[in-house]
Design a protein around this motif. Structure first.
Motif, PDB file in Angstrom:
ATOM      1  N   GLY A 144      12.343  -7.987   2.931  1.00  0.00           N
ATOM      2  CA  GLY A 144      12.299  -8.953   4.167  1.00  0.00           C
ATOM      3  C   GLY A 144      11.857 -10.170   3.476  1.00  0.00           C
ATOM      4  N   GLY A 145      11.464 -10.570   2.421  1.00  0.00           N
ATOM      5  CA  GLY A 145      11.385 -11.609   1.675  1.00  0.00           C
ATOM      6  C   GLY A 145       9.820 -12.042   1.493  1.00  0.00           C
ATOM      7  N   LYS A 146       9.046 -11.267   1.957  1.00  0.00           N
ATOM      8  CA  LYS A 146       7.627 -11.614   1.343  1.00  0.00           C
ATOM      9  C   LYS A 146       7.360 -11.182  -0.055  1.00  0.00           C
ATOM     10  CE  LYS A 146       5.829 -11.851   5.666  1.00  0.00           C
ATOM     11  NZ  LYS A 146       5.787 -13.434   6.097  1.00  0.00           N
ATOM     12  N   LYS A 147       6.589 -11.928  -0.793  1.00  0.00           N
ATOM     13  CA  LYS A 147       5.980 -11.603  -2.091  1.00  0.00           C
ATOM     14  C   LYS A 147       4.922 -10.372  -1.985  1.00  0.00           C
ATOM     15  CE  LYS A 147       6.761 -15.890  -4.658  1.00  0.00           C
ATOM     16  NZ  LYS A 147       6.389 -17.133  -5.054  1.00  0.00           N
ATOM     17  N   SER A 148       5.220  -9.277  -2.680  1.00  0.00           N
ATOM     18  CA  SER A 148       4.213  -8.052  -1.971  1.00  0.00           C
ATOM     19  C   SER A 148       3.717  -7.361  -3.159  1.00  0.00           C
ATOM     20  CB  SER A 148       5.269  -7.112  -1.221  1.00  0.00           C
ATOM     21  OG  SER A 148       6.032  -7.618  -0.162  1.00  0.00           O
ATOM     22  N   LEU A 149       2.393  -7.034  -2.743  1.00  0.00           N
ATOM     23  CA  LEU A 149       1.686  -6.450  -4.039  1.00  0.00           C
ATOM     24  C   LEU A 149       0.911  -5.225  -3.137  1.00  0.00           C
ATOM     25  CD1 LEU A 149      -0.669  -7.822  -6.482  1.00  0.00           C
ATOM     26  CD2 LEU A 149      -1.741  -6.602  -4.592  1.00  0.00           C
ATOM     27  N   THR A 150       0.719  -4.178  -4.103  1.00  0.00           N
ATOM     28  CA  THR A 150      -0.061  -2.821  -3.828  1.00  0.00           C
ATOM     29  C   THR A 150      -1.092  -2.614  -4.652  1.00  0.00           C
ATOM     30  OG1 THR A 150      -0.034  -0.754  -3.113  1.00  0.00           O
ATOM     31  CG2 THR A 150       1.537  -1.255  -4.511  1.00  0.00           C
ATOM     32  N   ALA A 151      -2.134  -1.817  -4.487  1.00  0.00           N
ATOM     33  CA  ALA A 151      -3.205  -1.653  -5.459  1.00  0.00           C
ATOM     34  C   ALA A 151      -3.611  -0.185  -5.383  1.00  0.00           C
ATOM     35  CB  ALA A 151      -4.506  -2.430  -5.416  1.00  0.00           C
ATOM     36  N   THR A 152      -3.817   0.463  -6.377  1.00  0.00           N
ATOM     37  CA  THR A 152      -4.193   1.915  -6.375  1.00  0.00           C
ATOM     38  C   THR A 152      -4.944   2.198  -7.397  1.00  0.00           C
ATOM     39  OG1 THR A 152      -3.508   4.194  -6.056  1.00  0.00           O
ATOM     40  CG2 THR A 152      -2.087   2.682  -7.143  1.00  0.00           C
ATOM     41  N   SER A 153      -5.252   3.551  -7.794  1.00  0.00           N
ATOM     42  CA  SER A 153      -6.024   3.831  -8.991  1.00  0.00           C
ATOM     43  C   SER A 153      -5.390   5.174  -9.192  1.00  0.00           C
ATOM     44  CB  SER A 153      -7.471   4.291  -8.702  1.00  0.00           C
ATOM     45  OG  SER A 153      -8.051   2.995  -8.665  1.00  0.00           O
ATOM     46  N   GLY A 154      -5.460   5.787 -10.598  1.00  0.00           N
ATOM     47  CA  GLY A 154      -4.985   7.206 -10.848  1.00  0.00           C
ATOM     48  C   GLY A 154      -3.931   7.982  -9.780  1.00  0.00           C
ATOM     49  N   PRO A 155      -4.833   8.851  -8.889  1.00  0.00           N
ATOM     50  CA  PRO A 155      -3.979   9.603  -8.147  1.00  0.00           C
ATOM     51  C   PRO A 155      -3.035   9.039  -7.113  1.00  0.00           C
ATOM     52  CG  PRO A 155      -6.225  10.309  -8.214  1.00  0.00           C
ATOM     53  CD  PRO A 155      -6.486   9.064  -8.739  1.00  0.00           C
ATOM     54  N   GLY A 156      -3.506   7.960  -7.030  1.00  0.00           N
ATOM     55  CA  GLY A 156      -2.420   7.093  -6.102  1.00  0.00           C
ATOM     56  C   GLY A 156      -1.194   6.527  -6.791  1.00  0.00           C
ATOM     57  N   PHE A 157      -1.746   6.211  -8.112  1.00  0.00           N
ATOM     58  CA  PHE A 157      -0.628   5.682  -9.044  1.00  0.00           C
ATOM     59  C   PHE A 157       0.553   6.865  -9.410  1.00  0.00           C
ATOM     60  CE2 PHE A 157       0.677   3.990 -13.347  1.00  0.00           C
ATOM     61  CZ  PHE A 157       1.502   2.771 -12.796  1.00  0.00           C
ATOM     62  N   SER A 158       0.255   7.856  -9.364  1.00  0.00           N
ATOM     63  CA  SER A 158       0.674   9.212  -9.616  1.00  0.00           C
ATOM     64  C   SER A 158       1.959   9.161  -8.298  1.00  0.00           C
ATOM     65  CB  SER A 158       0.019  10.326  -9.578  1.00  0.00           C
ATOM     66  OG  SER A 158      -0.337  10.374 -11.021  1.00  0.00           O
ATOM     67  N   LEU A 159       1.266   9.066  -7.291  1.00  0.00           N
ATOM     68  CA  LEU A 159       2.083   8.942  -5.828  1.00  0.00           C
ATOM     69  C   LEU A 159       3.134   8.027  -5.569  1.00  0.00           C
ATOM     70  CD1 LEU A 159      -0.509  10.547  -3.112  1.00  0.00           C
ATOM     71  CD2 LEU A 159       1.171  11.926  -4.241  1.00  0.00           C
ATOM     72  N   LYS A 160       2.825   6.927  -6.300  1.00  0.00           N
ATOM     73  CA  LYS A 160       3.804   5.850  -5.978  1.00  0.00           C
ATOM     74  C   LYS A 160       4.849   5.921  -7.050  1.00  0.00           C
ATOM     75  CE  LYS A 160       0.133   2.554  -4.595  1.00  0.00           C
ATOM     76  NZ  LYS A 160       0.621   2.282  -3.209  1.00  0.00           N
ATOM     77  N   GLN A 161       5.022   6.779  -8.044  1.00  0.00           N
ATOM     78  CA  GLN A 161       5.960   6.585  -9.177  1.00  0.00           C
ATOM     79  C   GLN A 161       7.388   6.848  -8.638  1.00  0.00           C
ATOM     80  OE1 GLN A 161       5.464   5.836 -12.099  1.00  0.00           O
ATOM     81  NE2 GLN A 161       3.258   6.038 -11.866  1.00  0.00           N
TER      82      GLN A 161
END
Ligand SMILES: Cc1ncc(C[n+]2csc(CCOP(=O)(O)OP(=O)(O)O)c2C)c(N)n1
Ligand code: SF4
Ligand SMILES: [Mg+2]
Lengths: 376, 304, 178
Positions: free
Chosen positions: A72-89
């Protein structure tokens, strides 16, 4: 360049500042220690600049929403740690194949699994590289101080836009949580990648020769985005020739820009016998050890801080291997980046890993001992 | 009745990949007609889909189309809608896509009442992967992963949606495309999270294994079992198909189909407007901006 | 201030020591010193003990962990027992005698911080600021001016007077026990 007054800032807060200064206007995520301060900072600050913050139902959704917002044209960012990083893969892989710019911050903590939630570690170096399935390049940056966190976050946003790729910022609990004195560049005066949708008529979102910016949905340019291998217009294809061109382009767009993407910081002796190669918070311990070995003892020792982990700074390591007898690689895991160093040292220098995996930082003393060992 | 708007289709991408007799094409056509009917501009429409046979619909539609990952379409769509609030977003999903792997995103999209139009093509099976049971496979029906018939009970999507907070829920079928079109129009007009369950057919991965006959037979069966919600007596019946009604219906129509089969209540099952999420978010944003302008100055002190 | 100071503020969770450490670190920034602030996270920080560390230096600070504190504040017995082992020979040890009754053979400055705060300011909640003021007055870490500004910056607007009184009480206490 103008600077703001020096201020006390936490690493995670610096990440927020860097993201906002680089134009990030969308954050979606799910709380997890030790990254939560980034979400909290975004929740506070994004609305003030007209941006969008949303806490999603899980990290998978956070990653998905970030990609959706980027479309949709927005510069986007997300932040997480270990377990969440696995889920994002899985969705990181989607962003890679669909070439959607976005930044994923992973504040590393001790794993695997829930591990030690509040203890630092550097266990996700390889996951950042290979965590999502399939063969694709990735950009991963790792800061060692609060200021570096600020400017590597802006670099991550800029790279993601320029190369239309997910970029991973590998923080660690130490840098994410510590507070330091920093002077940030005056807000809004930072070099930021600009979008230019000039030749919309001939627009090919996945042009084989160029790297066109993504025209946001809603601009009247109709194209398809998919996680399937696709042609220049985004439509699925299995045609072997197109698939090969597609794969090569995906890799080329990063590999051909290694010079621009790879950032390292070298300090110490110019003709070193021993060089410490490390990243993230371990750089801090290495600097303290270097101070003693090089400044006090006057031994020929140096330090290479890998601000860019992926693509791996292979040339830098090769050059050092030619000159040094020893390459010391301290890291808070049982040996990850050391394998890369070995690969590029190619037997020309002895590569020694220095590891700690009890949930705390490698100490300057631990590194110094190894340096001393190289000189006796 | 308006015919299909050609410019809304990527005719050069046709013929589609769906099997002969698949209901996906009928539902997709109803969607396109509905978009034409409500009068949305082409550039304002985005179609987001997940993974599955049904989700391939996005590729044939000439809008901005986003074919995402399995189960996650609503989460992608949430980001897109928040980034571009002006977009009219249709999210096409399969039954497995929306309620198994994507079940969590489904209930949370409903809870937020975000203005997305979820079109769930319910063929009671994992079509794309060749016929494994889904959370919407009726109890007792066979699938490759339930060779003796599944023991699991199925979801009622619309009951799930209404209790999670969706503000519009309708059920249509591939056997009654005009009704389906009308229901999708209704969904587009609702400002909030709308769900249209489109009962469809997968003769290849579901029908054959359960001896439901040809695609035409399957459509006929769906049509016969469909009962308009207005004809059903009590409210409860509108959210949960009942076996006894099925029997009554069968008697009425003089049909002799399986007593185990349930009626399919079709039509608008619920419509209960409530404040929409994205609109509320942006309204709050404007207020916040006004309030904060003074403060920013202090924070942004500059020194050379 | 002498070369490199490592300050450990310890006590029970909820005594406001993390806030005190942030205020101290912020004041150091105003004084243009290099500073690193860290704190213990995790289960121990939830109800149990709390430890916050501040390192001050005129040189860059690399290793952010406190190796051997030059100043140790303990606001309860449990934390005193735990962290005193890390204190070096010349470490300045300050305890709140309201809660720390037994300091063994350790030479320590003992002030009834919480008790006096309760008595004089009727608000126990600012005991952390009183303690911080004592630490700063004794160890000469940051300027009075900077500390005062940081306290006002990090505490709720309505409580400015109370916090300024707390700073003053800390100074008085330090001098009364000279
Ligand atoms: C993470 C993940 N798991 C599994 C799959 C394999 N897969 C693809 S489609 C599908 C099920 C599709 O069923 P449904 O959502 O009902 O759509 P249909 O094909 O019936 O239209 C599965 C399991 C996948 N693509 N991704
Ligand atoms: S497998 Fe079933 S759902 Fe998929 S295209 Fe064929 S008939 Fe349609
Ligand atoms: Mg299905």
């Amino acid at each position: 360049m103008k600077y703001r007054k020096p201020q006390l800032l936490q690493g995670n807060e610096a990440c927020v500042e860097g993201a906002l200064d680089a134009g990030v206007r969308f954050f979606a995520g799910y709380p997890i220690t030790p990254s939560t301060e980034i979400a909290e900072g975004m929740a506070r600050k994004l609305p003030r600049v007209g941006g969008v913050f949303i806490q999603m139902e899980d990290e998978i959704a956070g990653m998905a929403a970030v990609i959706g917002a980027a479309v949709g044209g927005k510069k986007s960012l997300t932040a997480t740690s270990g377990p969440g990083f696995s889920l994002k893969q899985e969705n990181i892989g989607y962003a890679a194949i669909a070439e959607i710019p976005c930044v994923i911050v992973n504040v590393q903590r001790f794993g695997p699994s829930t591990g030690i939630p509040t203890a630092p570690a550097q266990g996700e170096v390889m996951q950042a590289r290979w965590g999502t399935h399939g063969d694709r390049p990735i950009i991963a940056l790792s800061p060692s101080s609060v200021y570096e966190t600020y400017y590597l976050t802006t670099a991550a946003v800029n790279f993601s836009q320029k190369f239309r790729t997910p970029v991973i910022l590998l923080l660690d609990e130490v840098v994410g949580h510590m507070r330091e004195k920093v002077s940030l560049p005056a807000s809004g005066r930072l070099m930021v990648e600009k979008q230019n949708y000039s030749d919309i008529k001939e627009y090919k979102p996945f042009d084989e020769r160029k790297l066109p910016p993504l025209v946001p949905f809603g601009e009247g340019v109709y194209y398809h985005i998919t996680g399937l291998v696709h042609d220049e217009h985004g439509f699925p294809t299995r045609h072997p020739e197109v698939v090969v061109r597609f794969m090569e382009r995906l890799h080329r767009k990063i590999n051909h820009h290694r010079k621009e993407i790879i950032m390292t910081d070298y300090t110490g002796h110019v003709e070193p016998k021993v060089c410490i190669i490390t990243y993230g918070c371990t750089v801090r311990s290495a600097r303290a050890a270097l101070q003693k070995a090089y400044l006090q003892k006057r031994w020929p020792v140096s330090l290479l801080n890998l601000q860019t982990l992926w693509p791996f700074p292979a040339e830098e390591v090769k050059r050092l291997a030619d000159r040094c007898d020893y390459l010391l690689v301290p890291e808070m895991n049982m040996g990850q980046i050391v394998g890369e160093v070995e690969k590029y040292a190619h037997g020309k220098a002895e590569v020694l890993g220095i590891n700690r995996y009890d949930g705390d930082m490698i100490t300057p003393g631990q590194i110094f001992q190894h340096i001393e060992g190289c000189f006796s | 009745m308006k015919s299909l708007r050609e410019e809304f289709l990527r005719t050069n991408k046709l013929p589609h990949i769906w099997c002969p007799g698949c209901g996906n094409g009928i539902v997709t056509a109803a969607l396109v007609r509905a978009i034409g009917k409500v009068g949305f501009e082409q550039k304002d429409v985005a179609v987001v889909s997940g993974i599955g046979c049904s989700s391939r619909a996005a590729g044939y539609l000439n809008f901005n189309t986003l074919h995402t990952t399995h189960g996650r379409a609503l989460a992608f769509a949430t980001g897109l809608k928040l980034a571009q609030p002006g977009l009219k977003v249709f999210v096409v999903m399969g039954d497995g896509d929306a309620t198994a792997i994507g079940g969590n995103h489904f209930i949370h999209a409903a809870r937020r009442n975000i203005d997305l139009n979820a079109i769930i093509i319910n063929n009671h099976i994992y079509g794309m992967t060749g016929g494994q049971h889904s959370p919407l496979t009726p109890e007792g029906k066979k699938a490759t992963t339930a060779p003796e018939g599944t023991l699991e009970r199925e979801f009622n999507i619309l009951e799930l949606a209404v209790s999670a907070g969706a503000t519009y829920g309708a059920r249509g079928t591939a056997a009654q495309p005009r009704l389906l079109e009308k229901l999708i129009v209704g969904a587009s007009q609702n400002e909030g999270f709308s769900v249209v369950e489109a009962m469809s057919t997968c003769p290849v991965s579901y029908g054959r294994r359960n001896r439901l006959g040809s695609a035409v037979d399957m459509l006929k069966d769906i049509k016969q079992r469909s009962v308009s919600v207005e004809k059903l007596e009590t409210k409860a019946e509108t959210t949960r198909p009942r076996r006894d009604i099925a029997e009554e219906g069968a008697e009425e129509e003089g049909e002799t189909h399986d007593k185990q089969e349930e009626v399919i209540p079709v039509g608008v099952i619920f419509s209960r407007p409530a404040p929409e999420f994205v609109e509320r978010y942006y309204r709050g944003l404007n207020k916040e901006k006004e309030g904060k302008e003074g403060k920013e100055e202090k924070e942004g002190q500059v020194e050379s | 201030m002498v070369y490199r100071q490592e300050i450990m503020l310890t006590g029970a969770g909820g005594q406001g020591l993390i806030l005190a450490s942030i205020i101290l670190a912020d004041a150091a920034v105003q004084d243009d010193k290099n500073v690193v602030q860290t704190q213990s996270y995790g289960p121990e920080a939830r109800g149990g003990e709390s430890m916050a560390g501040v390192i001050l230096d005129i040189d860059p600070i690399y290793y952010p962990r406190i190796t051997s504190p030059t100043v140790l504040l303990s606001m309860n017995q449990q934390s005193f027992n735990k962290y005193i082992k890390r204190a070096g020979e010349n470490c300045l040890v300050i305890v709140d005698s309201t809660f720390v009754e037994d300091v063994g053979n350790q030479p320590a400055y003992s002030y009834p911080i919480t008790a006096r705060t309760r008595l004089e300011l009727e608000k126990e909640i600012v005991a952390n600021i009183v303690a911080l003021s004592i630490v700063n007055t004794m160890a000469d870490l940051v300027s009075r001016q900077a500390l005062q500004e940081s306290v006002l910056k990090y505490t709720p607007e309505g409580s400015s007077d109370l916090n300024l009184q707390a700073l003053e009480l800390g100074r008085q206490l330090t001098h009364s026990y000279d």
